[in-house]
Scaffold this motif. Structure first.
Motif, mmCIF file in Angstrom:
data_model
loop_
_atom_site.group_PDB
_atom_site.id
_atom_site.type_symbol
_atom_site.label_atom_id
_atom_site.label_comp_id
_atom_site.label_asym_id
_atom_site.label_seq_id
_atom_site.Cartn_x
_atom_site.Cartn_y
_atom_site.Cartn_z
ATOM 1 N N SER A 22 40.003 31.319 43.221
ATOM 2 C CA SER A 22 39.207 31.308 41.984
ATOM 3 C C SER A 22 37.705 31.343 42.254
ATOM 4 O O SER A 22 36.908 31.292 41.310
ATOM 5 C CB SER A 22 39.552 30.062 41.160
ATOM 6 N N GLN A 23 37.323 31.441 43.525
ATOM 7 C CA GLN A 23 35.905 31.426 43.874
ATOM 8 C C GLN A 23 35.293 32.822 43.705
ATOM 9 O O GLN A 23 35.552 33.727 44.483
ATOM 10 C CB GLN A 23 35.723 30.954 45.327
ATOM 11 N N ASP A 24 34.459 32.979 42.687
ATOM 12 C CA ASP A 24 33.819 34.279 42.431
ATOM 13 C C ASP A 24 32.920 34.710 43.586
ATOM 14 O O ASP A 24 32.834 35.894 43.908
ATOM 15 C CB ASP A 24 32.994 34.215 41.142
ATOM 16 N N ARG A 25 32.245 33.740 44.202
ATOM 17 C CA ARG A 25 31.309 34.106 45.271
ATOM 18 C C ARG A 25 32.033 34.589 46.533
ATOM 19 O O ARG A 25 31.433 35.283 47.367
ATOM 20 C CB ARG A 25 30.404 32.917 45.618
ATOM 21 N N LEU A 26 33.314 34.255 46.652
ATOM 22 C CA LEU A 26 34.095 34.697 47.805
ATOM 23 C C LEU A 26 34.834 36.006 47.538
ATOM 24 O O LEU A 26 34.878 36.885 48.396
ATOM 25 C CB LEU A 26 35.108 33.621 48.206
ATOM 26 N N ASP A 29 35.098 40.354 41.992
ATOM 27 C CA ASP A 29 35.938 40.796 40.881
ATOM 28 C C ASP A 29 37.417 40.514 41.123
ATOM 29 O O ASP A 29 38.228 40.598 40.190
ATOM 30 C CB ASP A 29 35.755 42.303 40.633
ATOM 31 N N HIS A 30 37.783 40.197 42.356
ATOM 32 C CA HIS A 30 39.189 39.928 42.677
ATOM 33 C C HIS A 30 39.559 38.450 42.508
ATOM 34 O O HIS A 30 40.720 38.074 42.689
ATOM 35 C CB HIS A 30 39.503 40.352 44.111
ATOM 36 N N ALA A 31 38.580 37.614 42.165
ATOM 37 C CA ALA A 31 38.858 36.192 41.945
ATOM 38 C C ALA A 31 39.765 36.028 40.727
ATOM 39 O O ALA A 31 39.709 36.811 39.781
ATOM 40 C CB ALA A 31 37.554 35.431 41.737
ATOM 41 N N ILE A 32 40.623 35.014 40.751
ATOM 42 C CA ILE A 32 41.540 34.768 39.640
ATOM 43 C C ILE A 32 41.257 33.399 39.034
ATOM 44 O O ILE A 32 40.971 32.437 39.738
ATOM 45 C CB ILE A 32 43.015 34.852 40.096
#
Length: 238
Positions: A22-26, A29-32
């Motif tokens: 769920s980490q956007d910074r990691l 756009d593929h974060a959930i």
């Protein structure tokens, strides 16, 4: 490792991985970002997927999940993959299953429901939903509960299914690498990865150490994740 241990490891890996996924910074756009219902659904799917590599075993626990259908399926997969703990016990298989199930969940709704039915059935058989010595009754029970699970999950956005399937398969591979036989993790290379922490399948270490630790971990992470989501929603509303 036994089916119950594999199923628990799949659920634990999913619950532990969701905060990272769920980490956007990691992942960008593929974060959930999942609701509590999606979180639990993912745990169920990942637990079932943690039994998938054993579809190469014609007489394994999951081979009897849906009677002759899965019995013959496992028999032929075993022949094609080179036998038990060969091609299906590898990173290649985990990634392939993840991509295939992601395509189904994203583009072929009915195909995904069918796959979900099978995967949940495997998970149920793995955790021990059967009647010893009574395979017809066991298969019918698996069908009924798996169908109920599909009904409850069919309206959920399951675009994260690929992650759950791949993680479940990888959890299985890692678990089997902890036994003396190991797995060909980098198949088609034949070299087997072996870290014999668990000396005997279904032995004392697995029954009285590994399984209880996994069960406790699943319980703790489930409670923490659900309570964390409730707290976040409450603070956001406030």
């Amino acid at each position: 490792m036994m089916g119950q241990t594999h199923a628990l490891s799949g659920a634990l890996v999913w619950l532990g991985a969701v905060p990272l996924l769920s980490q956007d910074r990691l992942l960008g756009d593929h974060a959930i970002h999942l609701s509590p219902a999606q979180l639990i659904a993912g745990a169920v799917v990942c637990a079932g997927a943690a039994l998938l590599p054993d579809i190469d075993h014609h007489n394994g626990r999951i081979a009897n999940t849906f009677g002759p259908i899965t019995k013959h399926m496992c028999k032929w997969v075993g022949k094609i993959s080179g036998g038990h703990r060969q091609a299906t016990h590898s990173i290649f298989f985990a990634v392939a299953m993840g991509l295939a199930m992601d395509a189904l969940a994203t583009h072929f709704e009915y195909g995904w429901w069918a796959a979900l039915f099978v995967i949940v059935g495997f998970g149920l058989r793995g955790i021990g939903l059967d009647f010893e010595g009574k395979e017809p009754q066991s298969a019918l029970a698996d069908c009924a509960v798996a169908a109920l699970a599909v009904f409850l999950m069919h309206d959920l956005d399951m675009s994260f299914a690929g992650f759950a399937i791949a993680l479940g398969c990888l959890a299985h591979v890692v678990g089997d690498c902890l036994t003396p036989r190991g797995c060909p993790v980098f198949w088609p290379m034949k070299w087997r990865t072996i870290v014999p922490v668990i000396p005997v399948t279904d032995g004392k270490v697995e029954r009285w150490v590994v399984s209880p630790i996994l069960t406790l971990g699943v319980a703790i992470l489930t409670i923490r994740s659900v309570l964390g989501d409730i707290t976040t929603r409450w603070l956001t509303k406030g």
